[in-house]
Design a protein around this motif. Structure first.
Motif, short mmCIF file in Angstrom:
data_model
loop_
_atom_site.label_atom_id
_atom_site.label_comp_id
_atom_site.label_asym_id
_atom_site.label_seq_id
_atom_site.Cartn_x
_atom_site.Cartn_y
_atom_site.Cartn_z
N MET A 1 -30.54 67.30 -85.07
CA MET A 1 -29.26 66.53 -84.73
C MET A 1 -29.96 65.22 -84.80
O MET A 1 -30.73 64.61 -85.49
CB MET A 1 -28.71 66.75 -83.24
CG MET A 1 -28.28 68.13 -83.03
SD MET A 1 -26.58 68.62 -83.12
CE MET A 1 -25.71 67.17 -82.47
N MET A 2 -29.06 64.11 -84.24
CA MET A 2 -29.42 62.79 -84.33
C MET A 2 -30.34 62.08 -83.30
O MET A 2 -29.71 62.28 -81.98
CB MET A 2 -28.05 61.97 -84.60
CG MET A 2 -27.57 62.18 -86.00
SD MET A 2 -25.79 61.18 -85.91
CE MET A 2 -25.02 62.15 -87.14
N VAL A 3 -31.20 61.64 -83.31
CA VAL A 3 -32.11 60.85 -82.26
C VAL A 3 -32.51 59.69 -82.76
O VAL A 3 -32.93 59.46 -83.98
CB VAL A 3 -33.06 61.63 -81.87
CG1 VAL A 3 -34.08 61.05 -81.05
CG2 VAL A 3 -32.99 63.05 -81.53
N SER A 4 -32.37 58.48 -82.05
CA SER A 4 -33.00 57.24 -82.52
C SER A 4 -34.61 57.21 -82.62
O SER A 4 -35.23 58.15 -82.07
CB SER A 4 -32.61 56.12 -81.46
OG SER A 4 -33.08 56.40 -80.35
N LEU A 5 -35.07 56.30 -83.06
CA LEU A 5 -36.65 56.32 -83.33
C LEU A 5 -37.35 56.19 -82.02
O LEU A 5 -38.38 56.60 -81.76
CB LEU A 5 -36.84 54.93 -84.39
CG LEU A 5 -36.54 55.04 -85.54
CD1 LEU A 5 -36.97 53.63 -86.45
CD2 LEU A 5 -37.27 56.21 -86.28
N ASP A 6 -36.74 55.80 -80.82
CA ASP A 6 -37.25 55.61 -79.53
C ASP A 6 -37.00 56.86 -78.82
O ASP A 6 -37.31 56.83 -77.60
CB ASP A 6 -37.01 54.44 -78.90
CG ASP A 6 -35.50 54.09 -78.78
OD1 ASP A 6 -34.70 54.85 -79.15
OD2 ASP A 6 -35.12 53.11 -78.13
N GLY A 7 -36.36 58.10 -79.36
CA GLY A 7 -36.17 59.12 -78.72
C GLY A 7 -34.98 59.51 -77.96
O GLY A 7 -34.77 60.35 -77.37
N TYR A 8 -33.83 58.50 -78.06
CA TYR A 8 -32.67 58.69 -77.44
C TYR A 8 -31.58 59.05 -78.28
O TYR A 8 -31.67 58.80 -79.48
CB TYR A 8 -32.36 57.25 -76.73
CG TYR A 8 -33.10 56.81 -75.65
CD1 TYR A 8 -33.18 57.40 -74.43
CD2 TYR A 8 -34.22 55.93 -76.09
CE1 TYR A 8 -34.07 57.06 -73.24
CE2 TYR A 8 -35.40 55.79 -74.93
CZ TYR A 8 -34.98 56.30 -73.66
OH TYR A 8 -35.90 55.81 -72.76
N ILE A 9 -30.30 59.74 -77.72
CA ILE A 9 -29.20 59.89 -78.65
C ILE A 9 -28.02 58.93 -78.05
O ILE A 9 -27.15 59.11 -78.73
CB ILE A 9 -28.86 61.18 -78.53
CG1 ILE A 9 -28.25 61.94 -76.91
CG2 ILE A 9 -29.99 62.39 -79.02
CD1 ILE A 9 -27.69 63.06 -76.67
N GLU A 10 -28.27 58.15 -77.22
CA GLU A 10 -27.18 57.35 -76.78
C GLU A 10 -27.62 56.01 -76.42
O GLU A 10 -29.00 55.97 -75.81
CB GLU A 10 -26.28 57.98 -75.76
CG GLU A 10 -27.14 58.09 -74.29
CD GLU A 10 -26.26 58.75 -73.31
OE1 GLU A 10 -25.08 59.50 -73.92
OE2 GLU A 10 -26.47 58.88 -72.09
N GLY A 11 -26.93 54.82 -76.38
CA GLY A 11 -27.25 53.67 -76.00
C GLY A 11 -26.83 53.24 -74.50
O GLY A 11 -26.31 54.20 -73.78
N PRO A 12 -26.88 52.13 -73.97
CA PRO A 12 -26.50 51.90 -72.74
C PRO A 12 -25.06 52.14 -72.52
O PRO A 12 -24.22 52.00 -73.62
CB PRO A 12 -26.55 50.31 -72.66
CG PRO A 12 -27.85 49.97 -73.48
CD PRO A 12 -27.42 51.09 -74.29
N GLY A 13 -24.59 52.69 -71.42
CA GLY A 13 -23.03 53.17 -71.11
C GLY A 13 -22.82 54.17 -72.06
O GLY A 13 -21.50 54.46 -72.12
N HIS A 14 -23.87 55.18 -72.39
CA HIS A 14 -23.48 56.70 -72.96
C HIS A 14 -22.93 55.94 -74.58
O HIS A 14 -22.05 57.05 -75.33
CB HIS A 14 -22.52 57.20 -72.20
CG HIS A 14 -23.06 57.51 -71.09
ND1 HIS A 14 -24.20 58.33 -70.74
CD2 HIS A 14 -22.51 57.32 -69.92
CE1 HIS A 14 -24.34 58.50 -69.40
NE2 HIS A 14 -23.47 57.87 -68.72
N ASP A 15 -23.09 54.94 -75.08
CA ASP A 15 -22.60 54.63 -76.35
C ASP A 15 -23.47 55.38 -77.47
O ASP A 15 -24.59 55.25 -77.53
CB ASP A 15 -22.99 53.09 -76.46
CG ASP A 15 -22.59 52.62 -77.95
OD1 ASP A 15 -21.48 52.99 -78.37
OD2 ASP A 15 -23.17 51.58 -78.52
N ILE A 16 -22.67 55.90 -78.34
CA ILE A 16 -23.10 56.58 -79.57
C ILE A 16 -22.28 56.16 -80.92
O ILE A 16 -22.17 56.96 -81.58
CB ILE A 16 -23.11 58.26 -79.32
CG1 ILE A 16 -21.63 58.50 -79.16
CG2 ILE A 16 -23.90 58.48 -78.37
CD1 ILE A 16 -21.05 60.12 -79.35
#
Length: 90
Positions: A1-16
């Motif tokens: 699926m989609m994961v950012s380079l730093d290993g997260y799937i969402e940003g602050p506040g659950h932003d996708i």
């Protein structure tokens, strides 16, 4: 699926908002889901998915059907009766 380079799937506040869903991704995910026989979740993701998929519309019949009908396993020390075709592992 989609994961950012730093290993997260969402940003602050659950932003996708970086999560791109287009025709190519839909085709990929339909094929991906056709190869699954069980879904594994932790409690938080399970509760989010259970809150969305049973009443989902417009996500496409293949993915919606697979999300709702595949057997699921949820790992949780706090859930008691998960429902939604789910086996609980404490």
């Amino acid at each position: 699926m989609m994961v950012s380079l730093d290993g997260y799937i969402e940003g602050p506040g659950h932003d996708i908002n970086w999560h791109v869903w287009d025709d190519e991704m839909n085709r990929f995910m339909c094929d991906f889901f056709k190869g699954m026989d069980t879904l594994l979740f932790g409690r938080v993701t399970f509760e989010m998915m259970k809150g969305f998929w049973p009443d989902a519309t417009g996500e496409g019949p293949v993915i919606t059907d697979r999300m709702n009908n595949l057997p699921k396993i949820v790992f949780s020390g706090t859930l008691d009766e998960p429902g939604w075709n789910t086996r609980l592992i404490k």
